[in-house]
Design an enzyme around this catalytic site. Structure first.
Site, PDB file in Angstrom:
ATOM      1  N   VAL B  99       0.877  -1.165   0.000  1.00 46.90           N
ATOM      2  CA  VAL B  99       0.000   0.000   0.000  1.00 46.90           C
ATOM      3  C   VAL B  99       0.918   1.221   0.000  1.00 46.90           C
ATOM      4  O   VAL B  99       1.924   1.243   0.715  1.00 46.90           O
ATOM      5  CB  VAL B  99      -0.899   0.029   1.253  1.00 46.90           C
ATOM      6  CG1 VAL B  99      -1.812   1.257   1.233  1.00 46.90           C
ATOM      7  CG2 VAL B  99      -1.715  -1.253   1.370  1.00 46.90           C
ATOM      8  N   CYS B 100       0.583   2.218  -0.824  1.00 46.01           N
ATOM      9  CA  CYS B 100       1.289   3.496  -0.775  1.00 46.01           C
ATOM     10  C   CYS B 100       2.786   3.280  -1.077  1.00 46.01           C
ATOM     11  O   CYS B 100       3.129   2.485  -1.955  1.00 46.01           O
ATOM     12  CB  CYS B 100       1.030   4.133   0.592  1.00 46.01           C
ATOM     13  SG  CYS B 100       1.360   5.897   0.729  1.00 46.01           S
ATOM     14  N   THR B 101       3.671   3.935  -0.348  1.00 47.58           N
ATOM     15  CA  THR B 101       5.098   3.797  -0.626  1.00 47.58           C
ATOM     16  C   THR B 101       5.678   2.466  -0.136  1.00 47.58           C
ATOM     17  O   THR B 101       6.879   2.231  -0.277  1.00 47.58           O
ATOM     18  CB  THR B 101       5.891   4.972  -0.015  1.00 47.58           C
ATOM     19  OG1 THR B 101       5.480   5.164   1.334  1.00 47.58           O
ATOM     20  CG2 THR B 101       5.622   6.247  -0.792  1.00 47.58           C
TER      21      THR B 101
END
Lengths: 212, 212
Positions: B99-101
């Site tokens: 998820v995300c970075t």
């Protein structure tokens, strides 16, 4: 601006963390997790521990309160430390809010008497028994009374965005939305009771039974 | 079914807790938060502590991995303990996800080489530098490679619902959606870069500057 989020044993994580994630994006906001005593508290199933950083006594004047829900609310409906704190801080908050069954705690503290309010769909009757008037909306606002309630679990994210608009301004709320990339694209459309089919509701019943 | 969610200093809470909240609703799922050592880890701003319950060495064969992001990923791109663990567990997972970075960590481990993938909109270039090919989708699936990446922060909720469908079945995913009442009604439509107006983007820049 101090935002207090009460924690207790067997809380629902996303109820607390959804609003936290939105609100902490605003530079003027400090979020503090508060409870009966400092230390770790575990979620309903015990799989996740979150730290309570301050006691209720240490946070006597938060500007915003966000009360999460969870199965742990059931044993707190006559907890005078928590309910007394809610009654004591509410007159001086800018907004006193709840997510999910956190509304049961606001109701038990007498803060929802006669008001329309929302909660998790599974606790609508319980909310009415405690003196509120349940409505099946995602977010219910009473701006003169400074009370906002959100429906189940994930609805706290929607509520928190509205809260930033009320507390700061719309650009800040939209900036928080962009920072958390909240452009929801759920793969199904079963997130509300009236949208879910019978097979989904039957599966929910099975899941709840297995967790007992 | 064991789901491992790695934690590290300065992670983004909702990246981890969104998927946790969906996945833990499935009775056959056990979620474990894993890291370099057991104990509390704090989010980017230090306002929230979450417990890491197991070391990487103690979780050698999770069936699912969900790697969250956060500013803390920046110092982990050559962390051989974390990257080595990702490389070692991936061949035996059913799905390795981010998820995300968190996608930067999968890329740094070599798991995204040449694959399309997504991450937070602010880290697209960094993801490409690490060997993946960024696409601005909310969830990017590679079923033969058993790799799924989600965009910024809140997108992990959408990904986790799809993951339940893949791991169990559609009814279970829909049941999880109903249990967390994920019927999103954001008050604004600024959750993606191409939807946000200039005032919103300017406010985001101010917020990021103030957090430095």
């Amino acid at each position: 601006m101090q935002v207090a989020i009460p924690l207790f044993p067997r809380f629902t994580a996303l109820d607390a963390i959804g609003p936290y994630e939105v609100l902490q994006r605003i530079p003027s906001v400090e979020v503090v997790f508060v409870g009966h005593q400092r230390g770790e508290l575990r979620t309903e199933n015990g799989m996740l521990g979150v730290t309570c950083d301050a006691t209720f006594a240490e946070v006597p004047a938060p500007e915003v309160v966000v009360v999460p829900g969870g199965i742990g609310t059931r044993v707190l409906l006559d907890d005078e430390v928590l309910l007394g704190w809610l009654r004591s801080v509410h007159p001086n908050t800018r907004f006193t809010t709840s997510v999910c069954t956190g509304a049961l705690l606001l109701a038990a503290a007498g803060l929802l008497d006669g008001l329309t309010a929302t909660t998790h769909w599974g606790s609508a009757d319980r909310l009415n028994e405690l003196g509120a008037r349940y409505v099946a909306h995602r977010v219910v606002e009473h701006l003169p009374q400074r009370i906002i309630t959100a429906a189940g679990v994930s609805s706290g994210i929607d509520m928190a965005l509205r809260l930033v608009e009320l507390l700061v301004d719309r650009e800040s709320a939209q900036a928080a939305q962009l920072l958390i990339e909240y452009d929801p694209q759920p793969p199904f459309d079963s997130g509300a009771l009236e949208k879910a089919d019978e097979a989904t509701k039957a599966r929910v019943a099975e899941f709840l039974q297995s967790r007992k």
